[in-house]
Design a protein around this motif. Structure first.
Motif, short mmCIF file in Angstrom:
data_model
loop_
_atom_site.label_atom_id
_atom_site.label_comp_id
_atom_site.label_asym_id
_atom_site.label_seq_id
_atom_site.Cartn_x
_atom_site.Cartn_y
_atom_site.Cartn_z
N GLU A 1 33.64 47.70 30.29
CA GLU A 1 34.03 46.61 30.08
C GLU A 1 34.31 46.08 28.69
O GLU A 1 35.20 45.27 28.31
CB GLU A 1 33.24 45.46 31.06
N PRO B 1 29.55 34.88 33.16
CA PRO B 1 29.92 35.47 34.16
C PRO B 1 31.35 36.27 33.77
O PRO B 1 31.86 35.79 32.88
CB PRO B 1 30.26 34.27 35.17
N GLN B 2 31.50 37.35 34.72
CA GLN B 2 32.70 38.30 34.35
C GLN B 2 33.96 37.46 33.93
O GLN B 2 34.68 37.87 33.48
CB GLN B 2 32.89 39.20 35.48
N GLU B 3 34.24 36.38 35.03
CA GLU B 3 35.44 35.41 35.07
C GLU B 3 35.69 34.95 33.71
O GLU B 3 36.67 34.47 33.42
CB GLU B 3 35.67 34.85 36.00
N MET B 4 34.68 34.69 32.87
CA MET B 4 34.87 33.99 31.69
C MET B 4 34.79 34.77 30.47
O MET B 4 35.18 34.28 29.37
CB MET B 4 33.65 32.84 31.64
N ARG B 5 34.51 36.02 30.61
CA ARG B 5 34.36 36.96 29.38
C ARG B 5 35.54 37.01 28.51
O ARG B 5 35.40 37.22 27.38
CB ARG B 5 33.46 38.36 29.92
N GLN B 6 36.75 37.38 29.01
CA GLN B 6 37.87 37.48 28.43
C GLN B 6 38.17 36.24 27.35
O GLN B 6 38.46 36.42 26.36
CB GLN B 6 38.84 37.79 29.29
N SER B 7 38.11 35.34 28.04
CA SER B 7 38.23 33.91 27.44
C SER B 7 37.29 33.77 26.17
O SER B 7 37.49 33.35 25.06
CB SER B 7 38.28 32.57 28.28
N TYR B 8 36.11 34.22 26.45
CA TYR B 8 34.89 33.93 25.49
C TYR B 8 35.45 35.14 24.40
O TYR B 8 35.26 34.76 23.08
CB TYR B 8 33.45 34.70 25.95
#
Length: 214
Positions: A172, A128-135
């Motif tokens: 993104e 989900p979008q809120e996890m992509r940066q951490s990923y």
């Protein structure tokens, strides 16, 4: 979206994301990463993908990371491999057989030696979008300077279908991998006969990207 979501998908065999054959985009665009036999390859959230065996024919070290032990055990069983299993504590284990090593456990806490190449077909689009940066931050920490990433993404109107898999568009990707060299390799637009289009999507495309890490 937590770990239990994925554990239940595998436990209930709801794995429509799994492909029984090697991904055509992998076969078509792998040469774009300029691979050599000695390059190590990481496949995050690998499931029981047959892409691992395809990569193992071309590389001496292929490393997967997968949360579900059901998926990891199924991969080795379906290929008639008997892996060495190394318990790592905290519910994590390492499965090894010839060129293939799979870290079974949480992606975000996995400890993997830096690799030369990443192949991501199903990991970023599962977030989900809120996890992509951490990923992405975790992913880049596992890639050597100058390493290459073959990234496969989807582009469709997100409001027309719940993910995963999610739509991750060009803007993104450029934001997530800021500071890396990003090259768009291909876009494959599905026609009306594609299963996703038949479920009501007005458009559905698979895209391939080459990302070079600074």
């Amino acid at each position: 979206m937590d770990a239990e979501f994925w554990h239940s998908r595998w436990a209930e065999n709801r794995i429509g994301f799994h492909l029984d054959d090697t991904n055509p985009m992998l076969e078509k665009y792998w040469q774009e990463v300029q691979p050599t036999r000695g390059d190590s390859v990481l496949v995050p959230m690998c499931g029981k993908s047959v892409d691992l065996t395809w990569l193992a024919t071309k590389h001496d070290r292929v490393v997967g990371i997968e949360l579900s032990e059901i998926a990891v055990r199924a991969f080795f069983a379906e290929h008639f491999y008997t892996p060495m299993v190394i318990p790592m504590g905290n519910g994590q284990s390492i499965y090894e057989f010839d060129e293939i090593t799979i870290h079974c456990g949480d992606y975000f806490t996995a400890k993997v030696d830096p690799v030369d190449i990443v192949y991501d077909r199903a990991a970023l689009i599962a977030m989900p979008q809120e996890m992509r940066q951490s990923y992405v931050q975790k992913l880049l920490s596992m890639v050597k300077p100058g390493g290459r990433i073959l990234l496969i993404t989807l582009d469709y109107p997100q409001h027309e279908m719940d993910g995963p898999p999610f739509s991750v568009v060009k803007d993104e990707i450029e934001s997530l991998f800021s500071g890396c060299d990003i090259r768009h390799l291909a876009r494959d637009d599905a026609d009306e006969t594609h299963p996703r289009r038949q479920r009501g999507l007005t458009r559905f495309a698979e895209e391939a990207w080459l990302i070079t890490v600074s």
